[in-house]
Design a protein around this motif. Structure first.
Motif, PDB file in Angstrom:
ATOM      1  N   GLU A   1      28.869  53.669   8.877  1.00 48.05           N
ATOM      2  CA  GLU A   1      29.569  52.954   9.999  1.00 48.05           C
ATOM      3  C   GLU A   1      29.268  53.707  11.168  1.00 48.05           C
ATOM      4  O   GLU A   1      29.038  53.245  12.370  1.00 48.05           O
ATOM      5  CB  GLU A   1      31.078  52.848   9.870  1.00 48.05           C
ATOM      6  CG  GLU A   1      31.599  52.011   8.813  1.00 48.05           C
ATOM      7  CD  GLU A   1      31.444  50.450   9.409  1.00 48.05           C
ATOM      8  OE1 GLU A   1      31.411  50.182  10.483  1.00 48.05           O
ATOM      9  OE2 GLU A   1      30.822  49.816   8.579  1.00 48.05           O
ATOM     10  N   SER A   2      29.155  55.002  11.350  1.00 42.66           N
ATOM     11  CA  SER A   2      28.822  55.786  12.560  1.00 42.66           C
ATOM     12  C   SER A   2      27.495  55.349  13.100  1.00 42.66           C
ATOM     13  O   SER A   2      27.062  55.096  13.983  1.00 42.66           O
ATOM     14  CB  SER A   2      29.036  57.331  12.196  1.00 42.66           C
ATOM     15  OG  SER A   2      28.490  57.895  13.400  1.00 42.66           O
TER      16      SER A   2
ATOM     17  N   TYR B   1      27.238  51.905  14.388  1.00 44.25           N
ATOM     18  CA  TYR B   1      27.952  51.899  15.684  1.00 44.25           C
ATOM     19  C   TYR B   1      26.797  52.539  16.807  1.00 44.25           C
ATOM     20  O   TYR B   1      26.618  51.710  17.831  1.00 44.25           O
ATOM     21  CB  TYR B   1      29.096  52.652  15.608  1.00 44.25           C
ATOM     22  CG  TYR B   1      29.459  52.863  17.038  1.00 44.25           C
ATOM     23  CD1 TYR B   1      30.356  51.690  17.707  1.00 44.25           C
ATOM     24  CD2 TYR B   1      29.629  53.855  17.813  1.00 44.25           C
ATOM     25  CE1 TYR B   1      30.695  52.059  19.122  1.00 44.25           C
ATOM     26  CE2 TYR B   1      30.218  54.129  19.029  1.00 44.25           C
ATOM     27  CZ  TYR B   1      30.852  53.201  19.730  1.00 44.25           C
ATOM     28  OH  TYR B   1      31.561  53.159  20.974  1.00 44.25           O
TER      29      TYR B   1
ATOM     30  N   ARG C   1      24.062  50.105  17.128  1.00 45.48           N
ATOM     31  CA  ARG C   1      24.387  48.865  17.945  1.00 45.48           C
ATOM     32  C   ARG C   1      24.155  49.278  19.698  1.00 45.48           C
ATOM     33  O   ARG C   1      23.967  48.411  20.676  1.00 45.48           O
ATOM     34  CB  ARG C   1      25.620  48.246  17.770  1.00 45.48           C
ATOM     35  CG  ARG C   1      25.560  47.229  16.631  1.00 45.48           C
ATOM     36  CD  ARG C   1      26.883  46.752  16.095  1.00 45.48           C
ATOM     37  NE  ARG C   1      27.604  47.712  15.275  1.00 45.48           N
ATOM     38  CZ  ARG C   1      28.688  47.956  14.757  1.00 45.48           C
ATOM     39  NH1 ARG C   1      29.338  46.632  14.805  1.00 45.48           N
ATOM     40  NH2 ARG C   1      29.063  48.729  14.075  1.00 45.48           N
TER      41      ARG C   1
END
Length: 141
Positions: free
Chosen positions: A25-26, A29, A32
């Protein structure tokens, strides 16, 4: 009492799974954010010409005509209607403004202007006919 090896293995497996999810997830992120930084431009860096194209200016009360009837302010944006209203005498203008723009009834207007209700109704309808004639004459020009 010693913990069960199967339970301990389950806990380590779950712990590893959670850490992997958080790490992915990190990285998603941050990926993105990098894409956005490449494709987006802050408003402060835009040239003035482009900012003018994006700007919207409110035009409240621009080209409006102000009328007053017994302490009430009424703004009319239609120039032809405003011209037609200016041709009416002040007492008839007040009746038209109070009835059509402030939504007052004939008895309310009569009480407000110290007139008989029938007088208010007559002046309102005759003023409306005058306005109609004036606007039809101007529309043909």
């Amino acid at each position: 009492m010693k913990p069960d090896p199967k339970e301990e293995h389950k806990e380590h497996t779950f712990d590893t799974y959670c850490k992997r999810i958080l790490k992915n997830e990190s990285s998603d992120y941050h990926r993105r954010l990098n894409v956005l930084m490449k494709h987006e431009i802050p408003l402060s860096e835009l040239p003035q010409e482009i900012l003018q194209q994006l700007a919207v200016w409110d035009e409240y009360f621009k080209d409006t005509y102000r009328f007053e009837a017994k302490g009430f302010e009424i703004f009319i944006a239609d120039g032809l209607l405003a011209e037609a209203l200016k041709t009416l005498p002040q007492d008839r203008l007040e009746i038209v403004l109070l009835y059509y723009f402030l939504g007052m009834s004939d008895p309310e207007i009569a009480a407000h202007l110290n007139l008989v209700r029938r007088t208010v109704a007559y002046r309102r309808t005759s003023s409306l006919q005058e306005l109609k004639k004036y606007m039809e004459g101007k529309a043909d020009e």
